[in-house]
Design a protein around this motif. Structure first.
Motif, PDB file in Angstrom:
ATOM      1  N   LEU A 102       1.599  -8.143  -7.676  1.00  0.00           N
ATOM      2  CA  LEU A 102       0.867  -7.591  -6.557  1.00  0.00           C
ATOM      3  C   LEU A 102      -0.579  -7.377  -6.957  1.00  0.00           C
ATOM      4  O   LEU A 102      -0.864  -6.902  -8.062  1.00  0.00           O
ATOM      5  CB  LEU A 102       1.489  -6.272  -6.113  1.00  0.00           C
ATOM      6  N   GLU A 125      -4.071  -5.506  -5.787  1.00  0.00           N
ATOM      7  CA  GLU A 125      -4.680  -4.512  -4.918  1.00  0.00           C
ATOM      8  C   GLU A 125      -6.194  -4.626  -4.974  1.00  0.00           C
ATOM      9  O   GLU A 125      -6.762  -5.040  -5.985  1.00  0.00           O
ATOM     10  CB  GLU A 125      -4.282  -3.090  -5.328  1.00  0.00           C
ATOM     11  N   SER A 145      -6.049  -2.903   0.146  1.00  0.00           N
ATOM     12  CA  SER A 145      -5.273  -4.102   0.459  1.00  0.00           C
ATOM     13  C   SER A 145      -4.335  -4.424  -0.691  1.00  0.00           C
ATOM     14  O   SER A 145      -4.646  -4.165  -1.854  1.00  0.00           O
ATOM     15  CB  SER A 145      -6.195  -5.306   0.686  1.00  0.00           C
ATOM     16  N   CYS A 146      -3.214  -4.997  -0.347  1.00  0.00           N
ATOM     17  CA  CYS A 146      -2.238  -5.385  -1.355  1.00  0.00           C
ATOM     18  C   CYS A 146      -1.697  -6.754  -0.969  1.00  0.00           C
ATOM     19  O   CYS A 146      -1.156  -6.924   0.127  1.00  0.00           O
ATOM     20  CB  CYS A 146      -1.109  -4.369  -1.441  1.00  0.00           C
ATOM     21  N   TRP A 193       3.312   2.515  -1.036  1.00  0.00           N
ATOM     22  CA  TRP A 193       2.022   2.910  -1.605  1.00  0.00           C
ATOM     23  C   TRP A 193       2.218   4.214  -2.363  1.00  0.00           C
ATOM     24  O   TRP A 193       2.845   5.150  -1.846  1.00  0.00           O
ATOM     25  CB  TRP A 193       0.975   3.104  -0.511  1.00  0.00           C
ATOM     26  N   THR A 225      -0.679  -9.806   3.799  1.00  0.00           N
ATOM     27  CA  THR A 225      -1.338  -8.657   3.189  1.00  0.00           C
ATOM     28  C   THR A 225      -0.840  -7.360   3.811  1.00  0.00           C
ATOM     29  O   THR A 225      -0.570  -7.299   5.011  1.00  0.00           O
ATOM     30  CB  THR A 225      -2.861  -8.755   3.379  1.00  0.00           C
ATOM     31  N   TYR A 270      -1.558   2.666  -6.072  1.00  0.00           N
ATOM     32  CA  TYR A 270      -0.757   1.496  -6.417  1.00  0.00           C
ATOM     33  C   TYR A 270       0.051   1.041  -5.205  1.00  0.00           C
ATOM     34  O   TYR A 270       0.544   1.867  -4.437  1.00  0.00           O
ATOM     35  CB  TYR A 270       0.238   1.822  -7.529  1.00  0.00           C
ATOM     36  N   CYS A 271       0.215  -0.261  -5.063  1.00  0.00           N
ATOM     37  CA  CYS A 271       1.220  -0.749  -4.134  1.00  0.00           C
ATOM     38  C   CYS A 271       2.430  -1.226  -4.932  1.00  0.00           C
ATOM     39  O   CYS A 271       2.311  -1.577  -6.107  1.00  0.00           O
ATOM     40  CB  CYS A 271       0.691  -1.847  -3.221  1.00  0.00           C
ATOM     41  N   TRP A 313       4.984  -3.857  -9.164  1.00  0.00           N
ATOM     42  CA  TRP A 313       3.825  -2.977  -9.019  1.00  0.00           C
ATOM     43  C   TRP A 313       2.529  -3.734  -9.201  1.00  0.00           C
ATOM     44  O   TRP A 313       2.473  -4.723  -9.960  1.00  0.00           O
ATOM     45  CB  TRP A 313       3.899  -1.858 -10.059  1.00  0.00           C
ATOM     46  N   GLY A 314       1.509  -3.244  -8.528  1.00  0.00           N
ATOM     47  CA  GLY A 314       0.176  -3.755  -8.754  1.00  0.00           C
ATOM     48  C   GLY A 314      -0.489  -3.037  -9.913  1.00  0.00           C
ATOM     49  O   GLY A 314       0.075  -2.112 -10.499  1.00  0.00           O
TER      50      GLY A 314
END
Length: 125
Positions: free
Chosen positions: A4, A6, A21-22, A36, A78, A95-96, A115-116
């Motif tokens: 991911l 972000e 944005s993710c 989120w 997105t 984090y997304c 996870w981002g």
């Protein structure tokens, strides 16, 4: 492996807005439920929004409800988190997260598999 990405963090004054944005680089992301989270050093990672793919429900924590809004843009693949009326206590790394199930609206870190890298949001008073 789902990764991911972000973006959208930054520094704003109290009362300001940001949009995070993710984007998962792989598709179809339409199979993933999303979340989120935010984290402040020394504290546990906190869930602030959960997007349940099945049924399309979007849920918010009490701390951000009525100020933050999450949305999906299927054409752009997105997920967004709109942060309005920001407060200094919203300062955190955001984090997304994703899980490849349709019915997940968890606010727990353990509820997600991917996870981002995080994006920093800083709100000054």
């Amino acid at each position: 492996q789902v990764q991911l990405v972000e973006s959208g963090g930054g520094s704003v004054q109290a009362g300001g807005s940001l949009r995070l944005s993710c984007t998962p680089p792989e598709s179809p992301y339409s199979n993933y439920s999303m979340g989120w989270f935010r984290e402040v050093p020394g504290k546990e990672r906190e869930g602030v929004a959960a997007i349940r793919r099945g049924g399309g429900g979007i849920y918010y924590s009490d701390s951000v409800k009525d100020r933050f809004t999450s949305s999906l843009d299927n054409a752009k693949n997105t997920v967004y988190l709109q942060l309005n009326n920001l407060r200094p206590e919203d300062t955190a790394m955001y984090y997304c997260a994703a899980k490849d199930v349709l019915y997940c609206n968890s606010f727990s870190v353990s509820g997600y598999d991917y996870w981002g890298q995080g994006t920093q949001v800083t709100v000054s008073s």
